[in-house]
Design a protein around this motif. Structure first.
Motif, PDB file in Angstrom:
ATOM      1  N   LEU A 186       0.800  -1.230   0.000  1.00  0.00           N
ATOM      2  CA  LEU A 186       0.000   0.000   0.000  1.00  0.00           C
ATOM      3  C   LEU A 186       0.830   1.276   0.000  1.00  0.00           C
ATOM      4  CD1 LEU A 186      -2.942  -0.904   2.391  1.00  0.00           C
ATOM      5  CD2 LEU A 186      -2.939  -0.791  -0.101  1.00  0.00           C
ATOM      6  N   ILE A 187       2.139   1.167   0.148  1.00  0.00           N
ATOM      7  CA  ILE A 187       2.973   2.373   0.222  1.00  0.00           C
ATOM      8  C   ILE A 187       2.758   3.320  -0.964  1.00  0.00           C
ATOM      9  CG2 ILE A 187       5.368   3.218   0.151  1.00  0.00           C
ATOM     10  CD1 ILE A 187       6.075   0.907   2.063  1.00  0.00           C
ATOM     11  N   PRO A 188       2.785   2.856  -2.225  1.00  0.00           N
ATOM     12  CA  PRO A 188       2.577   3.820  -3.308  1.00  0.00           C
ATOM     13  C   PRO A 188       1.170   4.413  -3.345  1.00  0.00           C
ATOM     14  CG  PRO A 188       2.775   1.584  -4.185  1.00  0.00           C
ATOM     15  CD  PRO A 188       3.082   1.524  -2.722  1.00  0.00           C
ATOM     16  N   TYR A 189       0.201   3.681  -2.837  1.00  0.00           N
ATOM     17  CA  TYR A 189      -1.175   4.184  -2.840  1.00  0.00           C
ATOM     18  C   TYR A 189      -1.376   5.236  -1.760  1.00  0.00           C
ATOM     19  CZ  TYR A 189      -1.979   0.163  -5.818  1.00  0.00           C
ATOM     20  OH  TYR A 189      -1.911  -0.749  -6.833  1.00  0.00           O
ATOM     21  N   ILE A 190      -1.005   4.914  -0.548  1.00  0.00           N
ATOM     22  CA  ILE A 190      -1.195   5.865   0.560  1.00  0.00           C
ATOM     23  C   ILE A 190      -0.302   7.095   0.372  1.00  0.00           C
ATOM     24  CG2 ILE A 190      -0.937   6.192   3.049  1.00  0.00           C
ATOM     25  CD1 ILE A 190      -1.767   3.239   3.383  1.00  0.00           C
ATOM     26  N   SER A 191       0.932   6.897  -0.069  1.00  0.00           N
ATOM     27  CA  SER A 191       1.863   8.022  -0.261  1.00  0.00           C
ATOM     28  C   SER A 191       1.356   9.025  -1.285  1.00  0.00           C
ATOM     29  CB  SER A 191       3.226   7.501  -0.725  1.00  0.00           C
ATOM     30  OG  SER A 191       3.799   6.677   0.241  1.00  0.00           O
ATOM     31  N   ASN A 192       0.599   8.555  -2.280  1.00  0.00           N
ATOM     32  CA  ASN A 192       0.132   9.430  -3.355  1.00  0.00           C
ATOM     33  C   ASN A 192      -1.338   9.796  -3.241  1.00  0.00           C
ATOM     34  OD1 ASN A 192       2.559   9.690  -5.134  1.00  0.00           O
ATOM     35  ND2 ASN A 192       2.429   7.471  -4.940  1.00  0.00           N
ATOM     36  N   MET A 237      -1.271   8.777  -9.124  1.00  0.00           N
ATOM     37  CA  MET A 237      -0.463   7.560  -9.062  1.00  0.00           C
ATOM     38  C   MET A 237       0.671   7.636 -10.084  1.00  0.00           C
ATOM     39  SD  MET A 237       0.277   4.657  -7.792  1.00  0.00           S
ATOM     40  CE  MET A 237      -1.081   4.280  -6.735  1.00  0.00           C
ATOM     41  N   PRO A 238       1.931   7.638  -9.634  1.00  0.00           N
ATOM     42  CA  PRO A 238       3.055   7.631 -10.579  1.00  0.00           C
ATOM     43  C   PRO A 238       3.027   6.342 -11.398  1.00  0.00           C
ATOM     44  CG  PRO A 238       3.810   8.081  -8.341  1.00  0.00           C
ATOM     45  CD  PRO A 238       2.374   7.686  -8.248  1.00  0.00           C
ATOM     46  N   ASP A 239       3.319   6.448 -12.646  1.00  0.00           N
ATOM     47  CA  ASP A 239       3.321   5.306 -13.561  1.00  0.00           C
ATOM     48  C   ASP A 239       1.982   4.584 -13.571  1.00  0.00           C
ATOM     49  OD1 ASP A 239       6.043   5.781 -14.161  1.00  0.00           O
ATOM     50  OD2 ASP A 239       6.613   4.697 -12.328  1.00  0.00           O
ATOM     51  N   GLY A 240       0.906   5.326 -13.422  1.00  0.00           N
ATOM     52  CA  GLY A 240      -0.437   4.737 -13.437  1.00  0.00           C
ATOM     53  C   GLY A 240      -0.956   4.459 -14.832  1.00  0.00           C
ATOM     54  N   TRP A 241      -0.347   5.103 -15.817  1.00  0.00           N
ATOM     55  CA  TRP A 241      -0.796   4.939 -17.201  1.00  0.00           C
ATOM     56  C   TRP A 241       0.360   4.377 -18.015  1.00  0.00           C
ATOM     57  CZ3 TRP A 241      -5.747   5.335 -16.756  1.00  0.00           C
ATOM     58  CH2 TRP A 241      -6.277   6.179 -15.783  1.00  0.00           C
ATOM     59  N   ALA A 242       0.073   3.376 -18.798  1.00  0.00           N
ATOM     60  CA  ALA A 242       1.106   2.639 -19.540  1.00  0.00           C
ATOM     61  C   ALA A 242       1.664   3.491 -20.671  1.00  0.00           C
ATOM     62  CB  ALA A 242       0.538   1.333 -20.080  1.00  0.00           C
ATOM     63  N   ALA A 243       2.888   3.995 -20.490  1.00  0.00           N
ATOM     64  CA  ALA A 243       3.531   4.829 -21.512  1.00  0.00           C
ATOM     65  C   ALA A 243       3.732   4.042 -22.809  1.00  0.00           C
ATOM     66  CB  ALA A 243       4.868   5.350 -20.989  1.00  0.00           C
ATOM     67  N   SER A 244       3.992   2.739 -22.685  1.00  0.00           N
ATOM     68  CA  SER A 244       4.221   1.915 -23.878  1.00  0.00           C
ATOM     69  C   SER A 244       2.973   1.781 -24.737  1.00  0.00           C
ATOM     70  CB  SER A 244       4.707   0.521 -23.463  1.00  0.00           C
ATOM     71  OG  SER A 244       3.710  -0.129 -22.695  1.00  0.00           O
ATOM     72  N   ALA A 245       1.803   2.071 -24.149  1.00  0.00           N
ATOM     73  CA  ALA A 245       0.538   2.001 -24.899  1.00  0.00           C
ATOM     74  C   ALA A 245      -0.020   3.394 -25.156  1.00  0.00           C
ATOM     75  CB  ALA A 245      -0.469   1.155 -24.138  1.00  0.00           C
ATOM     76  N   GLY A 246       0.796   4.412 -24.976  1.00  0.00           N
ATOM     77  CA  GLY A 246       0.360   5.772 -25.262  1.00  0.00           C
ATOM     78  C   GLY A 246      -0.157   6.528 -24.051  1.00  0.00           C
ATOM     79  N   GLY A 247      -0.024   5.962 -22.866  1.00  0.00           N
ATOM     80  CA  GLY A 247      -0.496   6.650 -21.654  1.00  0.00           C
ATOM     81  C   GLY A 247      -2.000   6.527 -21.487  1.00  0.00           C
ATOM     82  N   PHE A 248      -2.591   7.548 -20.918  1.00  0.00           N
ATOM     83  CA  PHE A 248      -4.039   7.539 -20.679  1.00  0.00           C
ATOM     84  C   PHE A 248      -4.776   7.259 -21.976  1.00  0.00           C
ATOM     85  CE2 PHE A 248      -8.138   9.644 -20.565  1.00  0.00           C
ATOM     86  CZ  PHE A 248      -8.668   9.171 -19.382  1.00  0.00           C
ATOM     87  N   PRO A 249      -5.755   6.400 -21.969  1.00  0.00           N
ATOM     88  CA  PRO A 249      -6.442   5.657 -20.908  1.00  0.00           C
ATOM     89  C   PRO A 249      -5.910   4.245 -20.660  1.00  0.00           C
ATOM     90  CG  PRO A 249      -7.746   5.455 -22.888  1.00  0.00           C
ATOM     91  CD  PRO A 249      -6.513   6.265 -23.238  1.00  0.00           C
ATOM     92  N   THR A 283      -2.042   0.925 -15.971  1.00  0.00           N
ATOM     93  CA  THR A 283      -1.158  -0.100 -15.418  1.00  0.00           C
ATOM     94  C   THR A 283      -1.935  -0.795 -14.304  1.00  0.00           C
ATOM     95  OG1 THR A 283      -0.188   1.351 -13.765  1.00  0.00           O
ATOM     96  CG2 THR A 283       0.905   1.276 -15.926  1.00  0.00           C
ATOM     97  N   GLU A 284      -1.355  -1.846 -13.736  1.00  0.00           N
ATOM     98  CA  GLU A 284      -2.055  -2.591 -12.695  1.00  0.00           C
ATOM     99  C   GLU A 284      -2.354  -1.740 -11.466  1.00  0.00           C
ATOM    100  OE1 GLU A 284       2.195  -2.740 -11.833  1.00  0.00           O
ATOM    101  OE2 GLU A 284       1.096  -3.196 -13.654  1.00  0.00           O
ATOM    102  N   LYS A 285      -1.551  -0.709 -11.213  1.00  0.00           N
ATOM    103  CA  LYS A 285      -1.783   0.156 -10.055  1.00  0.00           C
ATOM    104  C   LYS A 285      -3.117   0.889 -10.169  1.00  0.00           C
ATOM    105  CE  LYS A 285       3.089   0.962  -9.043  1.00  0.00           C
ATOM    106  NZ  LYS A 285       4.156   1.953  -9.043  1.00  0.00           N
ATOM    107  N   VAL A 286      -3.389   1.453 -11.332  1.00  0.00           N
ATOM    108  CA  VAL A 286      -4.651   2.161 -11.533  1.00  0.00           C
ATOM    109  C   VAL A 286      -5.799   1.168 -11.711  1.00  0.00           C
ATOM    110  CG1 VAL A 286      -5.919   3.668 -13.121  1.00  0.00           C
ATOM    111  CG2 VAL A 286      -3.612   4.275 -12.395  1.00  0.00           C
TER     112      VAL A 286
END
Length: 183
Positions: free
Chosen positions: A47-53, A115-127, A130-133
């Protein structure tokens, strides 16, 4: 389709409150299991990346520490689950549990934009998530269910209050001399 509708009607599903009860029981189970996870080190680390952000929950680490923050969340989730469970019999408790669910899921869904790195840059980002989002997206449905339970419990409470008012008004009007003022 007509067959399915007739079957559901025959079984009483269309005339019952099964949806309300199934959603309430589901939320109780979710809070029970999610609250249980919070007692273990692996969950505290996950939960560290979730609570921290989280813009609404970032303060928990400075106040409680890593383990204390997850224990706080675990106790909160068990409390909300217990209130929702009690809500089967006591609609006021159900309202409090639903409000706790709303607060919980507003807190988690607001993490998504931060959320840092929440959107997959390799797929063009939003929408492309990544698994975090993706993990947090379920909370939109749980937030909607919490609003539904809040609405249903408030309606049931207002109906009880209305019936009591009508009942007492009817009882008063049926008592001879009840409309006279006592000086």
């Amino acid at each position: 389709m007509n067959y399915l509708i007739k079957l559901c009607d025959k079984l009483g599903i269309l005339r019952s409150e099964i949806d309300y009860h199934v959603l309430r029981a589901s939320m109780v189970l979710i809070f029970l299991f999610f609250g249980y996870q919070k007692w273990w080190q692996y969950e505290a680390q996950a939960l560290i990346p979730y609570i921290s952000n989280g813009p609404l929950i970032f303060w928990m680490y400075p106040v409680f520490g890593i383990r204390g923050a997850t224990w706080f969340l675990g106790v909160s989730e068990w409390l909300f689950g217990a209130l929702l469970c009690w809500g089967f019999w006591n609609k006021t408790a159900g309202v409090l549990g639903a409000l706790g669910g709303i607060a919980s899921f507003v807190s988690t869904t607001t993490i998504i934009p931060f959320m840092p790195d929440g959107w997959a840059a390799s797929a063009g980002g939003f929408p492309a998530m990544t698994e975090k989002v993706a993990f947090l997206m379920k909370d939109f449905v749980l937030l909607a269910v919490s609003f539904y339970l809040l609405k249903q419990d408030l309606l049931r409470l207002s109906l009880v209050a209305y019936r009591e008012t009508v009942s007492s008004a009817t009882a008063t009007s049926e008592v001879p001399g009840a409309d006279r003022k006592i000086a």
